[in-house]
Design a protein around this motif. Structure first.
Motif, PDB file in Angstrom:
ATOM      1  N   TYR A 156       6.406   4.632   5.886  1.00  0.00           N
ATOM      2  CA  TYR A 156       5.944   3.740   4.809  1.00  0.00           C
ATOM      3  C   TYR A 156       7.482   3.098   4.308  1.00  0.00           C
ATOM      4  CZ  TYR A 156       1.468   5.747   4.266  1.00  0.00           C
ATOM      5  OH  TYR A 156       0.154   6.106   4.502  1.00  0.00           O
ATOM      6  N   GLY A 157       7.343   1.782   3.796  1.00  0.00           N
ATOM      7  CA  GLY A 157       8.521   1.246   3.161  1.00  0.00           C
ATOM      8  C   GLY A 157       8.415  -0.181   3.192  1.00  0.00           C
ATOM      9  N   SER A 158       9.521  -0.867   3.206  1.00  0.00           N
ATOM     10  CA  SER A 158       9.718  -2.474   2.954  1.00  0.00           C
ATOM     11  C   SER A 158       9.267  -2.944   4.272  1.00  0.00           C
ATOM     12  CB  SER A 158      10.940  -2.900   2.180  1.00  0.00           C
ATOM     13  OG  SER A 158      11.837  -2.604   3.160  1.00  0.00           O
ATOM     14  N   ALA A 159       9.275  -4.395   4.354  1.00  0.00           N
ATOM     15  CA  ALA A 159       8.972  -5.055   5.424  1.00  0.00           C
ATOM     16  C   ALA A 159       9.917  -5.084   6.782  1.00  0.00           C
ATOM     17  CB  ALA A 159       9.020  -6.848   5.225  1.00  0.00           C
ATOM     18  N   VAL A 218      -7.189 -11.894  19.405  1.00  0.00           N
ATOM     19  CA  VAL A 218      -6.912 -12.481  18.236  1.00  0.00           C
ATOM     20  C   VAL A 218      -6.246 -13.842  18.297  1.00  0.00           C
ATOM     21  CG1 VAL A 218      -5.772 -12.087  15.983  1.00  0.00           C
ATOM     22  CG2 VAL A 218      -6.838 -10.370  17.398  1.00  0.00           C
ATOM     23  N   ARG A 219      -6.807 -14.848  17.414  1.00  0.00           N
ATOM     24  CA  ARG A 219      -6.335 -16.138  17.566  1.00  0.00           C
ATOM     25  C   ARG A 219      -5.627 -16.295  15.917  1.00  0.00           C
ATOM     26  NH1 ARG A 219      -8.056 -20.294  20.701  1.00  0.00           N
ATOM     27  NH2 ARG A 219     -10.267 -19.644  21.995  1.00  0.00           N
ATOM     28  N   ALA A 220      -6.124 -15.542  15.018  1.00  0.00           N
ATOM     29  CA  ALA A 220      -5.281 -15.626  13.658  1.00  0.00           C
ATOM     30  C   ALA A 220      -5.713 -14.306  12.943  1.00  0.00           C
ATOM     31  CB  ALA A 220      -5.767 -16.998  13.101  1.00  0.00           C
ATOM     32  N   ALA A 221      -4.981 -13.973  12.066  1.00  0.00           N
ATOM     33  CA  ALA A 221      -5.272 -12.824  11.271  1.00  0.00           C
ATOM     34  C   ALA A 221      -4.689 -13.205   9.651  1.00  0.00           C
ATOM     35  CB  ALA A 221      -4.491 -11.426  11.658  1.00  0.00           C
ATOM     36  N   GLY A 222      -5.510 -12.748   8.745  1.00  0.00           N
ATOM     37  CA  GLY A 222      -4.923 -13.253   7.381  1.00  0.00           C
ATOM     38  C   GLY A 222      -4.192 -12.176   6.815  1.00  0.00           C
ATOM     39  N   VAL A 223      -3.297 -12.464   6.025  1.00  0.00           N
ATOM     40  CA  VAL A 223      -2.465 -11.514   5.275  1.00  0.00           C
ATOM     41  C   VAL A 223      -2.830 -11.613   3.839  1.00  0.00           C
ATOM     42  CG1 VAL A 223       0.065 -11.056   4.668  1.00  0.00           C
ATOM     43  CG2 VAL A 223      -0.723 -12.450   6.708  1.00  0.00           C
ATOM     44  N   ASP A 224      -3.220 -10.361   3.259  1.00  0.00           N
ATOM     45  CA  ASP A 224      -3.623 -10.123   1.971  1.00  0.00           C
ATOM     46  C   ASP A 224      -2.516  -9.101   1.103  1.00  0.00           C
ATOM     47  OD1 ASP A 224      -5.505  -7.472   1.381  1.00  0.00           O
ATOM     48  OD2 ASP A 224      -5.097  -8.078   3.672  1.00  0.00           O
ATOM     49  N   ALA A 225      -3.017  -8.850  -0.346  1.00  0.00           N
ATOM     50  CA  ALA A 225      -1.853  -8.168  -0.921  1.00  0.00           C
ATOM     51  C   ALA A 225      -2.066  -6.832  -0.419  1.00  0.00           C
ATOM     52  CB  ALA A 225      -2.441  -8.290  -2.377  1.00  0.00           C
ATOM     53  N   GLY A 226      -3.162  -6.408   0.047  1.00  0.00           N
ATOM     54  CA  GLY A 226      -3.268  -5.064   0.575  1.00  0.00           C
ATOM     55  C   GLY A 226      -2.741  -4.665   1.739  1.00  0.00           C
ATOM     56  N   MET A 268       1.557  -0.949   3.728  1.00  0.00           N
ATOM     57  CA  MET A 268       2.884  -0.991   4.257  1.00  0.00           C
ATOM     58  C   MET A 268       3.826  -0.113   3.563  1.00  0.00           C
ATOM     59  SD  MET A 268       5.586  -4.165   5.058  1.00  0.00           S
ATOM     60  CE  MET A 268       5.692  -4.174   3.182  1.00  0.00           C
ATOM     61  N   THR A 269       3.720  -0.152   2.351  1.00  0.00           N
ATOM     62  CA  THR A 269       4.918   0.593   1.581  1.00  0.00           C
ATOM     63  C   THR A 269       4.154   1.992   1.077  1.00  0.00           C
ATOM     64  OG1 THR A 269       3.823  -0.398  -0.724  1.00  0.00           O
ATOM     65  CG2 THR A 269       5.616  -1.524   0.314  1.00  0.00           C
ATOM     66  N   GLY A 270       2.747   2.169   1.418  1.00  0.00           N
ATOM     67  CA  GLY A 270       2.225   3.448   0.699  1.00  0.00           C
ATOM     68  C   GLY A 270       1.950   3.404  -0.790  1.00  0.00           C
ATOM     69  N   LEU A 271       2.086   2.394  -1.311  1.00  0.00           N
ATOM     70  CA  LEU A 271       2.183   2.296  -2.772  1.00  0.00           C
ATOM     71  C   LEU A 271       0.786   1.604  -3.086  1.00  0.00           C
ATOM     72  CD1 LEU A 271       5.880   1.465  -3.642  1.00  0.00           C
ATOM     73  CD2 LEU A 271       4.683   3.615  -3.678  1.00  0.00           C
ATOM     74  N   PRO A 272       0.202   2.172  -4.235  1.00  0.00           N
ATOM     75  CA  PRO A 272       0.478   3.336  -5.006  1.00  0.00           C
ATOM     76  C   PRO A 272       0.170   4.658  -4.276  1.00  0.00           C
ATOM     77  CG  PRO A 272      -1.347   2.511  -5.936  1.00  0.00           C
ATOM     78  CD  PRO A 272      -1.046   1.335  -5.037  1.00  0.00           C
ATOM     79  N   GLY A 288       2.151  -1.230 -12.839  1.00  0.00           N
ATOM     80  CA  GLY A 288       1.846  -0.108 -13.044  1.00  0.00           C
ATOM     81  C   GLY A 288       2.742   0.856 -12.637  1.00  0.00           C
ATOM     82  N   GLY A 289       2.447   2.220 -12.423  1.00  0.00           N
ATOM     83  CA  GLY A 289       3.241   3.322 -11.766  1.00  0.00           C
ATOM     84  C   GLY A 289       3.131   3.495 -10.360  1.00  0.00           C
ATOM     85  N   ARG A 290       3.959   4.517  -9.763  1.00  0.00           N
ATOM     86  CA  ARG A 290       3.966   4.538  -8.432  1.00  0.00           C
ATOM     87  C   ARG A 290       2.839   5.372  -8.047  1.00  0.00           C
ATOM     88  NH1 ARG A 290       8.624   3.185  -5.814  1.00  0.00           N
ATOM     89  NH2 ARG A 290       8.437   4.594  -4.234  1.00  0.00           N
ATOM     90  N   TRP A 291       2.106   5.979  -9.023  1.00  0.00           N
ATOM     91  CA  TRP A 291       0.932   6.899  -8.383  1.00  0.00           C
ATOM     92  C   TRP A 291      -0.529   5.891  -8.589  1.00  0.00           C
ATOM     93  CZ3 TRP A 291       0.639  11.531  -6.152  1.00  0.00           C
ATOM     94  CH2 TRP A 291       1.652  12.294  -6.083  1.00  0.00           C
ATOM     95  N   LEU A 292      -0.790   5.311  -9.730  1.00  0.00           N
ATOM     96  CA  LEU A 292      -2.016   4.773  -9.680  1.00  0.00           C
ATOM     97  C   LEU A 292      -1.866   2.952  -9.555  1.00  0.00           C
ATOM     98  CD1 LEU A 292      -3.588   6.593 -12.880  1.00  0.00           C
ATOM     99  CD2 LEU A 292      -4.052   6.884 -10.365  1.00  0.00           C
TER     100      LEU A 292
END
Length: 323
Positions: A9-12, A34-42, A47-51, A242-246
């Protein structure tokens, strides 16, 4: 095959373009080039494991269980497993999968629908998660009806651009909230009114909405409730900050706990990847009622840059990875 993967886990910077084994379609599964793939907030959260709540939900406590990210895909069927009846090689499809940021991906056949002829692969990849989330927010949680006044906060974002269009398709009067540089886009999507949040306050008491859909994820509940009429409905789509847990989920939990004690309906939405909803959206897209908005496209190896852009700049619509 080439894929972007990470083992920690971590930054990009933890993302690497590497060679991984090509998946094989199992029983009831479809192999998609795969021709294309969407990038969403999830993508950023996983990627970061947060929260940390995400890790407890089964994504991996110390390291990601699935190294290749990406759940929104558009592509061509390359092969089908035993028992598959809905698709055959050569079909153009879009839908949900695990590991979309790769040259090939597999999923059950009931995770895909045929791509609309009036969409490119890049546009189709922008649809699955964001459009289904917007549909469930308005139709299922918001119970939107024709003639209602609907406020969409974050109207220029991935979910927001679909929410504005779906609100209009359901016959509502839609007001979109966004920043100065995005007002023209939101107006072009069909919003009846556009509020620039740097200049106008949607909760100043001059307006009362039947339904407020907050896709921006950081406004206090008290402020959002001031924008509602006395028996209006608030739908919180995810949450940021919010916090790192929730993370922002604590705001959703507080809304759900408060709702039984007030006249307004306060709802949280944790969207489900339902292919029947994707099929309903395909009909709206083919009818011209909904059109995906793609802000930028990046190549597979540029995924870290795409995530940074989405996180730091705030895209107009969706960011998409192309192959």
């Amino acid at each position: 095959m080439k894929a972007v993967a990470h083992d920690t886990y971590g930054s990009a910077e933890v993302l690497e373009l590497r060679d991984v084994p090509e998946p094989v379609a199992g029983d009831g599964e479809v192999l998609v080039r795969v021709r294309a793939a969407g990038v969403d907030a999830g993508v950023w959260h996983l990627m970061t494991g947060l929260p940390y709540l995400l890790r407890l939900m089964g994504y991996g406590l110390r390291a990601p269980k699935v190294p290749v990210r990406g759940r929104e895909v558009a592509g061509r069927v390359e092969a089908v497993g035993a028992g598959v009846t809905r698709f055959r090689p050569g079909d153009e499809v879009f839908g949900f999968c695990e590991g979309a940021f790769a040259e090939y991906a597999t999923a059950r056949e009931d995770r895909f629908v045929t791509r609309p002829a009036n969409l490119s692969a890049e546009q189709a990849a922008a649809v699955p998660l964001s459009a289904v989330t917007a549909l469930q927010a308005l139709r299922d949680r918001g119970r939107v009806r024709a003639g209602q006044r609907v406020l969409v906060i974050g109207a220029a974002g991935g979910v927001g651009t679909f929410a504005v269009q779906l609100g209009k398709a359901f016959g509502a009067r839609v007001t979109g909230v966004c920043s100065t540089t995005k007002t023209d886009l939101v107006r072009a999507l069909g919003a009846d009114e556009v509020l620039d949040y740097t200049r106008e306050d949607y909760a100043d008491g001059s307006r009362a909405f039947d339904l407020v859909v907050d896709t921006a994820g950081n406004a206090p509940l008290a402020r959002l409730r001031r924008a509602l009429n006395p028996r209006g409905t608030l739908v919180l789509v995810g949450g940021e900050g919010g916090g790192r847990w929730l993370g922002g989920t604590d705001r959703v939990l507080r809304a759900m706990l408060l709702s039984p004690f007030v006249r307004q309906r306060l709802c949280g939405l944790f969207s489900a990847e339902r292919v029947q909803d994707l099929a309903s959206l395909r009909e709206l897209i083919e009818a011209g009622s909904v059109t995906p908005v793609v802000d930028r496209t990046y190549r597979l190896g540029e995924l870290p840059e795409a995530i940074r852009y989405l996180r730091e700049s705030g895209a107009c619509g969706k960011v998409v990875i192309t192959m």
